[in-house]
Design an enzyme around this catalytic site. Structure first.
Site, short mmCIF file in Angstrom:
data_model
loop_
_atom_site.label_atom_id
_atom_site.label_comp_id
_atom_site.label_asym_id
_atom_site.label_seq_id
_atom_site.Cartn_x
_atom_site.Cartn_y
_atom_site.Cartn_z
CB ALA A 59 -0.91 0.00 1.22
CG ASP A 60 2.78 5.05 -1.52
OD1 ASP A 60 3.41 5.15 -0.45
OD2 ASP A 60 2.87 5.90 -2.43
CB THR A 61 -1.31 6.77 1.99
OG1 THR A 61 -2.05 5.55 2.11
CG2 THR A 61 -2.25 7.95 2.23
CB VAL B 17 -2.97 2.69 -4.60
CG1 VAL B 17 -3.12 1.45 -5.49
CG2 VAL B 17 -3.46 3.92 -5.35
#
Length: 190
Positions: free
Chosen positions: A69-71, A106
């Site tokens: 995940a990345d934010t 995502v």
């Protein structure tokens, strides 16, 4: 077996909140936006790269599923990563002051024979911040290690005037979307 390719305590907390068993993987993936890459494409690529690095680190076992995940915080097409120091944190907060920005999260699930992703975009409006308020928040140390130099789940909540979207997505893992993705991969919760 589910593996989380992240050292983020917030992501661990959110997965635990929905009752999912997982193991944590330590991955090191470059987080550099490519020329011409949109913010959304960048966040998705980094999240997928984390999941793929985690799977590769396991030796690609057939039963492994890795969550990456990345934010990122995005304002005026600029991606605000994690501030390097107090000056960078204050500069980010000045830019966010009194404005609405996007937070793009995502999540990718990657297995040996399948991969799938979800994207969550939230809109966050900051209150107008004066210099003493910015300095006081930076002095707490909370902005460090946080995209956009704030933590919605901490003292940073007091800076936020309005949120449209996913609170947990702004934290770093959109729970609703992630739970649906895990369900699609038949990953049980306890």
């Amino acid at each position: 077996m589910l593996h989380l390719a992240s050292q983020s305590p917030r992501r661990r907390q959110l997965l635990e909140q929905i009752g999912v068993d997982f193991a944590v993987l330590d991955v090191d993936v470059p987080e550099q936006r490519m020329p011409g890459e949109s913010p959304g494409a960048y966040v998705s690529r980094v999240a997928r790269d984390k999941a793929l690095a985690g799977l590769a680190g396991l030796g690609n076992p057939q039963d492994a599923i890795v969550l990456g995940a990345d934010t990122e915080v995005v304002l005026d097409d600029e991606v605000f990563g994690k501030p390097q120091d107090a000056d960078a944190a204050a500069a980010m907060l000045r830019r966010l002051s009194g404005r609405t920005h996007a937070v793009i999260s995502v999540v990718w699930l990657v297995a040996a024979a399948r991969e799938q992703s979800v994207e969550c975009v939230s809109q966050v409006r900051f209150a107008a911040l004066d210099e003493p308020a910015i300095a006081a928040y930076v002095a707490t140390g909370e902005p460090f290690g946080k995209a956009g130099a704030y933590a919605i789940q901490g003292r940073g909540a007091a800076l936020i005037e309005h949120l449209q979207g996913s609170y947990s997505g702004v934290m770093g893992l959109p729970v609703f979307e992630t739970a649906r993705l895990l369900h699609d991969f038949a990953i049980p919760s306890r």
